[in-house]
Scaffold this active site. Structure first.
Site, PDB file in Angstrom:
ATOM      1  N   CYS A   1       7.086  -6.707   6.667  1.00 49.05           N
ATOM      2  CA  CYS A   1       8.201  -6.134   7.417  1.00 49.05           C
ATOM      3  C   CYS A   1       8.712  -7.182   8.397  1.00 49.05           C
ATOM      4  O   CYS A   1       7.929  -7.942   8.975  1.00 49.05           O
ATOM      5  CB  CYS A   1       7.751  -4.885   8.170  1.00 49.05           C
ATOM      6  SG  CYS A   1       9.087  -4.040   9.056  1.00 49.05           S
TER       7      CYS A   1
ATOM      8  N   CYS B   1       2.480  -2.427  15.250  1.00 51.59           N
ATOM      9  CA  CYS B   1       2.403  -2.091  13.830  1.00 51.59           C
ATOM     10  C   CYS B   1       1.732  -3.209  13.051  1.00 51.59           C
ATOM     11  O   CYS B   1       2.195  -4.359  13.063  1.00 51.59           O
ATOM     12  CB  CYS B   1       3.804  -1.831  13.275  1.00 51.59           C
ATOM     13  SG  CYS B   1       3.804  -1.331  11.539  1.00 51.59           S
TER      14      CYS B   1
ATOM     15  N   GLU C   1       0.833  -1.199   0.000  1.00 51.03           N
ATOM     16  CA  GLU C   1       0.000   0.000   0.000  1.00 51.03           C
ATOM     17  C   GLU C   1       0.869   1.249   0.000  1.00 51.03           C
ATOM     18  O   GLU C   1       2.012   1.234   0.459  1.00 51.03           O
ATOM     19  CB  GLU C   1      -0.924   0.004   1.229  1.00 51.03           C
ATOM     20  CG  GLU C   1      -1.954  -1.115   1.205  1.00 51.03           C
ATOM     21  CD  GLU C   1      -2.879  -1.111   2.422  1.00 51.03           C
ATOM     22  OE1 GLU C   1      -4.062  -1.447   2.261  1.00 51.03           O
ATOM     23  OE2 GLU C   1      -2.411  -0.790   3.531  1.00 51.03           O
TER      24      GLU C   1
ATOM     25  N   CYS D   1       3.478   8.638   0.810  1.00 51.11           N
ATOM     26  CA  CYS D   1       4.095   7.679   1.734  1.00 51.11           C
ATOM     27  C   CYS D   1       4.259   6.373   0.975  1.00 51.11           C
ATOM     28  O   CYS D   1       3.266   5.760   0.553  1.00 51.11           O
ATOM     29  CB  CYS D   1       3.198   7.492   2.952  1.00 51.11           C
ATOM     30  SG  CYS D   1       3.796   6.260   4.137  1.00 51.11           S
TER      31      CYS D   1
ATOM     32  N   CYS E   1       7.454  -5.267  15.252  1.00 51.35           N
ATOM     33  CA  CYS E   1       7.002  -4.354  16.309  1.00 51.35           C
ATOM     34  C   CYS E   1       5.548  -4.682  16.664  1.00 51.35           C
ATOM     35  O   CYS E   1       4.700  -4.763  15.769  1.00 51.35           O
ATOM     36  CB  CYS E   1       7.120  -2.906  15.853  1.00 51.35           C
ATOM     37  SG  CYS E   1       8.803  -2.415  15.400  1.00 51.35           S
TER      38      CYS E   1
ATOM     39  N   CYS F   1      -0.151   6.147  10.109  1.00 54.50           N
ATOM     40  CA  CYS F   1       1.069   5.443  10.511  1.00 54.50           C
ATOM     41  C   CYS F   1       0.749   4.140  11.230  1.00 54.50           C
ATOM     42  O   CYS F   1      -0.069   4.120  12.148  1.00 54.50           O
ATOM     43  CB  CYS F   1       1.901   6.331  11.439  1.00 54.50           C
ATOM     44  SG  CYS F   1       2.571   7.779  10.615  1.00 54.50           S
TER      45      CYS F   1
END
Length: 439
Positions: free
Chosen positions: A177, A184, A157, A170, A181, A419
């Site tokens: 990833c 996230c 995205e 962005c 974390c 975010c």
């Protein structure tokens, strides 16, 4: 309005003229008025090592990358390729202009190329990269979230945002990833693979096409000295850890700032590369001699909390990461941004604001700017935003300690584009499968 008040979450605070905030510094354990919430994954199982620590993936799995695209090549490499095809060298500049300036890969639109060679040229230089599966637009039309399907079915995205005087994109740099974390959404499925240089760049080119078509709304009138609008700010804050895909990300940055028609001809100062703290890669970035903006996602000034909040902290501790960030400032002269998501009762205590200011000021003044980010609240979750009063105190303490601090605006919450919200949902995957069947 006093410009200093713009740093405050409430804008104009209505302070008495000349009155300065009076703050009492606290230390860990000095105040027991609020609990300490510990980070934990919610709604998904965090992958851990045998020792119980979250698993980190620095290397991309060995999987097939997309075929070489024009955006993967320098202008000289493109020229060599067209000569190889039996075409004059100047055709490389024409082909590049179509992609980077006209935002097209359609051979029928390339009327300045030999008609009998257009399909061959398009097939050679423009293998499929990103196919748009879905776009979500905010009510005001100023923010768009794109869901892209890559050549191998992977989903990523990107988010396009209009601000007064600028347009920001962005971008994602990895499929998934590997930093794991717990707060996230992107890291829940781990790392699928690194994105190619061209896949990173194609997000920008396709966004520019949408802008040119009027898809972002409130389009500026062209003429009288006004040039057509396009993306003029890039933030590597989408899916993935950019510095874990270092080579391809830096190739993409070079192509962004290369003058047209070799690249997009953007200003390096309009590009921000963010990281959760890969200290050796930060130092390497400093030596690139490119005046981009560097942002460090810190989120906690103490190792005890950051070890759980940002698992890579188990590899490179807070002081080591801040030393690397200061090295970036010393080497480039560019002020570093510290990103800090304010999470209720977890990392927003007053003593942490004081500790953060202390750790930053120990390395000097004027080298850093802090951007606290209100976390996107979820009812009943431990991952929720700090209260307005706590946010105010956190920002005020940093400013009072001489650390420039500005509460950051978040965009795209209503379309899950803010975010930490970028993730391919099960619905997205079904839509992508349906898209693939049709196309």
């Amino acid at each position: 309005m006093d410009p200093s008040r713009l740093n405050h979450p409430d804008g104009d605070r209505g302070d008495r003229a000349g009155e300065q905030p009076r703050l009492i510094k606290t230390r860990p354990g000095a105040a027991k008025t609020r609990p300490q919430v510990r980070p934990k994954a919610e709604g998904w199982q965090q992958i851990t090592n045998p020792d119980g620590r979250p698993t980190l993936q620095f290397a991309s799995p060995r999987v097939k990358q997309p075929a070489t695209h024009l955006a993967d090549l320098t202008l000289a490499e493109r020229e060599a390729k067209v000569v190889e095809m039996g075409l004059p060298k100047f055709r490389a500049r024409q082909i590049s202009k179509h992609y980077f300036e006209h935002h097209t890969t359609d051979p029928e639109a390339m009327t300045d190329l030999p008609k009998d060679r257009r399909d061959e040229i398009a097939e050679t230089f423009f293998p499929p990269l990103l196919s748009e599966v879905k776009r979500l637009v905010t009510d005001d039309g100023a923010t768009i979230k794109f869901l892209w399907r890559l050549f191998d079915g992977a989903l990523v995205e990107s988010v396009l945002m209009r601000y007064p005087g600028r347009i920001t994109l962005c971008v994602s740099s990895q499929c998934g990833c590997g930093m794991n974390c717990p707060f996230c959404a992107t890291g829940q499925a781990g790392l699928t693979r690194n994105m190619s240089t061209a896949e990173i760049l194609d997000q920008v080119v396709q966004a520019n096409r949408v802008i040119a078509e009027g898809g972002l709304g409130h389009q500026r009138t062209v003429g009288n000295g006004a040039e057509p609008e396009r993306v003029n700010n890039i933030v590597f804050m989408g899916m993935g850890e950019p510095l874990a895909n270092y080579k391809r990300v830096m190739n993409a940055v070079h192509r962004m700032i290369d003058p047209a028609p070799e690249g997009l001809g953007m200003s390096a100062r309009g590009i921000t590369v963010s990281t959760v703290g890969l200290a050796p890669a930060i130092r390497k970035l400093a030596d690139e001699d490119i005046p981009i903006t560097f942002a460090l996602s810190l989120h906690a000034p103490d190792d005890e909390l950051r070890n759980d909040l940002i698992p890579v902290n188990s590899r490179w501790k807070v002081d080591e990461v801040l030393d690397a960030a200061y090295h970036y400032y010393e080497t480039t002269g560019r002020r570093v941004s510290i990103e800090y998501a304010l999470i209720k009762d977890m990392n927003d205590h007053a003593w942490r604001a004081d500790l953060l200011a202390q750790r930053l000021n120990e390395r000097g003044r004027g080298w850093v700017h802090v951007n606290p980010i209100p976390l996107n609240p979820t009812p009943g979750s431990i991952w929720t935003s700090s209260t307005r009063e706590v946010t105010r105190e956190f920002v005020d303490r940093l400013n009072a300690a001489g650390v420039p601090t500005t509460l950051r605006d978040t965009r795209g919450k209503e379309i899950d584009g803010a975010c930490g919200q970028l993730v391919a949902t099960e619905e997205d995957k079904r839509e992508a499968e349906a898209y693939a069947e049709v196309h």
